[in-house]
Design a protein around this motif. Structure first.
Motif, PDB file in Angstrom:
ATOM      1  N   LYS A  93       0.822  -1.210   0.000  1.00 20.97           N
ATOM      2  CA  LYS A  93       0.000   0.000   0.000  1.00 20.97           C
ATOM      3  C   LYS A  93       0.855   1.257   0.000  1.00 20.97           C
ATOM      4  O   LYS A  93       0.562   2.219  -0.722  1.00 20.97           O
ATOM      5  N   LEU A  96       2.480   1.743  -3.431  1.00 22.83           N
ATOM      6  CA  LEU A  96       1.532   2.209  -4.441  1.00 22.83           C
ATOM      7  C   LEU A  96       1.178   3.677  -4.240  1.00 22.83           C
ATOM      8  O   LEU A  96       0.963   4.411  -5.221  1.00 22.83           O
ATOM      9  N   ARG A  97       1.114   4.135  -2.995  1.00 23.92           N
ATOM     10  CA  ARG A  97       0.861   5.566  -2.756  1.00 23.92           C
ATOM     11  C   ARG A  97       1.998   6.410  -3.308  1.00 23.92           C
ATOM     12  O   ARG A  97       1.780   7.432  -3.955  1.00 23.92           O
ATOM     13  N   LEU A  99       4.052   5.496  -5.661  1.00 25.59           N
ATOM     14  CA  LEU A  99       4.010   5.349  -7.110  1.00 25.59           C
ATOM     15  C   LEU A  99       2.961   6.271  -7.722  1.00 25.59           C
ATOM     16  O   LEU A  99       3.168   6.845  -8.794  1.00 25.59           O
ATOM     17  N   GLY A 100       1.822   6.412  -7.042  1.00 28.30           N
ATOM     18  CA  GLY A 100       0.779   7.297  -7.540  1.00 28.30           C
ATOM     19  C   GLY A 100       1.238   8.737  -7.629  1.00 28.30           C
ATOM     20  O   GLY A 100       0.922   9.449  -8.595  1.00 28.30           O
ATOM     21  N   VAL A 101       2.010   9.173  -6.647  1.00 26.17           N
ATOM     22  CA  VAL A 101       2.548  10.538  -6.668  1.00 26.17           C
ATOM     23  C   VAL A 101       3.578  10.705  -7.786  1.00 26.17           C
ATOM     24  O   VAL A 101       3.646  11.737  -8.464  1.00 26.17           O
ATOM     25  N   ALA A 103       3.756   8.956 -10.594  1.00 19.39           N
ATOM     26  CA  ALA A 103       3.270   8.475 -11.895  1.00 19.39           C
ATOM     27  C   ALA A 103       3.570   9.416 -13.059  1.00 19.39           C
ATOM     28  O   ALA A 103       3.925   8.964 -14.153  1.00 19.39           O
ATOM     29  N   SER A 137      -1.507   5.321 -18.346  1.00 15.15           N
ATOM     30  CA  SER A 137      -2.220   6.174 -17.399  1.00 15.15           C
ATOM     31  C   SER A 137      -1.863   5.805 -15.960  1.00 15.15           C
ATOM     32  O   SER A 137      -1.354   4.714 -15.678  1.00 15.15           O
ATOM     33  N   LYS A 138      -2.158   6.718 -15.061  1.00 18.65           N
ATOM     34  CA  LYS A 138      -1.914   6.456 -13.643  1.00 18.65           C
ATOM     35  C   LYS A 138      -2.727   5.257 -13.168  1.00 18.65           C
ATOM     36  O   LYS A 138      -2.215   4.407 -12.417  1.00 18.65           O
ATOM     37  N   ALA A 139      -3.988   5.158 -13.618  1.00 22.11           N
ATOM     38  CA  ALA A 139      -4.844   4.041 -13.202  1.00 22.11           C
ATOM     39  C   ALA A 139      -4.261   2.710 -13.656  1.00 22.11           C
ATOM     40  O   ALA A 139      -4.238   1.732 -12.894  1.00 22.11           O
ATOM     41  N   LEU A 142      -1.003   1.857 -11.575  1.00 26.53           N
ATOM     42  CA  LEU A 142      -1.271   1.387 -10.217  1.00 26.53           C
ATOM     43  C   LEU A 142      -1.897  -0.004 -10.213  1.00 26.53           C
ATOM     44  O   LEU A 142      -1.567  -0.840  -9.368  1.00 26.53           O
TER      45      LEU A 142
END
Length: 220
Positions: A93, A96-97, A99-101, A103, A137-139, A142
């Motif tokens: 988790k 992934l957080r 990674l989201g930032v 992206a 894409s970010k989606a 992730l």
């Protein structure tokens, strides 16, 4: 490298190289999960099938190859599993957080080139890699990475009755070598190979050797 392998295989086999959802020409369709991707691939194979299917996958693609052979064994005659992570990673988790930032960096050519070097992407594939990276894409990022990090060997893998070859590089992280051992242990009839002088990039680090190994596996 890939062109020579594909031409060699196409002279004897029908070759299908699908884009994953969220990648390449399928960039407009987000990646949701390994299970959904394998289900979609099974439909493609059923429509185009004229002979037993051999699946060859590297890294995340190797996880998908395991899922396909485990869930749809009637479709798959043999499976070549190259550097598949098969043990759930800790701190998923948190990773992934972060990674989201980060992206948006995937669209930065300088960052993408540095990443490509870590993945052993050869110069002749660099432009294609950069283009693909920029369109993810970010989606999709992730979802794909999350599924990758949580992947475990499916229980039904042990029921696969086709030929299976499991590979890892000797210089890969211990997690990857342990994963290869776990995949092999779950299907003792499989063949386990630890490839010298390779990290997480066997097909790219030793392309000529790998091409010959693929050809030998398919005709065995």
């Amino acid at each position: 490298m890939w062109t020579s392998l594909r031409r060699s295989l196409e002279s004897r086999y029908r070759v299908l190289v699908p884009d994953l959802p969220g990648h390449g020409q399928s960039a407009g369709e987000p990646y949701r999960s390994h299970v959904e991707t394998v289900a979609a691939l099974s439909h493609v194979l059923k429509r185009n099938r004229s002979a037993p299917v051999a699946v060859i996958g590297f890294s995340l693609g190797a996880q998908l190859s395991i899922e396909l052979a485990a869930r749809y064994p009637g479709l798959v005659d043999r499976a070549m599993i190259v550097s598949a992570q098969a043990q759930t990673m800790t701190f998923t988790k948190v990773t992934l957080r972060v990674l989201g930032v980060a992206a948006p960096l995937a669209r930065n050519h300088r960052f993408a080139r540095l990443q490509a070097r870590e993945l052993f992407v050869p110069p002749e594939l660099m432009d294609e890699y950069l283009e693909t990276s920029a369109r993810i894409s970010k989606a999709t990022l992730l979802a794909a990475v999350g599924n990758n990090m949580r992947f475990q060997v499916p229980k039904s893998w042990s029921n696969f009755r086709g030929q299976a070859l499991v590979m890892a590089g000797r210089r890969e992280r211990a997690l990857m070598r342990d994963s290869a051992a776990a995949i092999h242990a779950a299907l003792p009839e499989s063949v386990l190979e630890i490839v010298d002088d390779c990290g997480h990039g066997i097909p790219l680090q030793r392309p000529d050797w790998f091409n010959n190994r693929v050809a030998a596996f398919l005709v065995r």
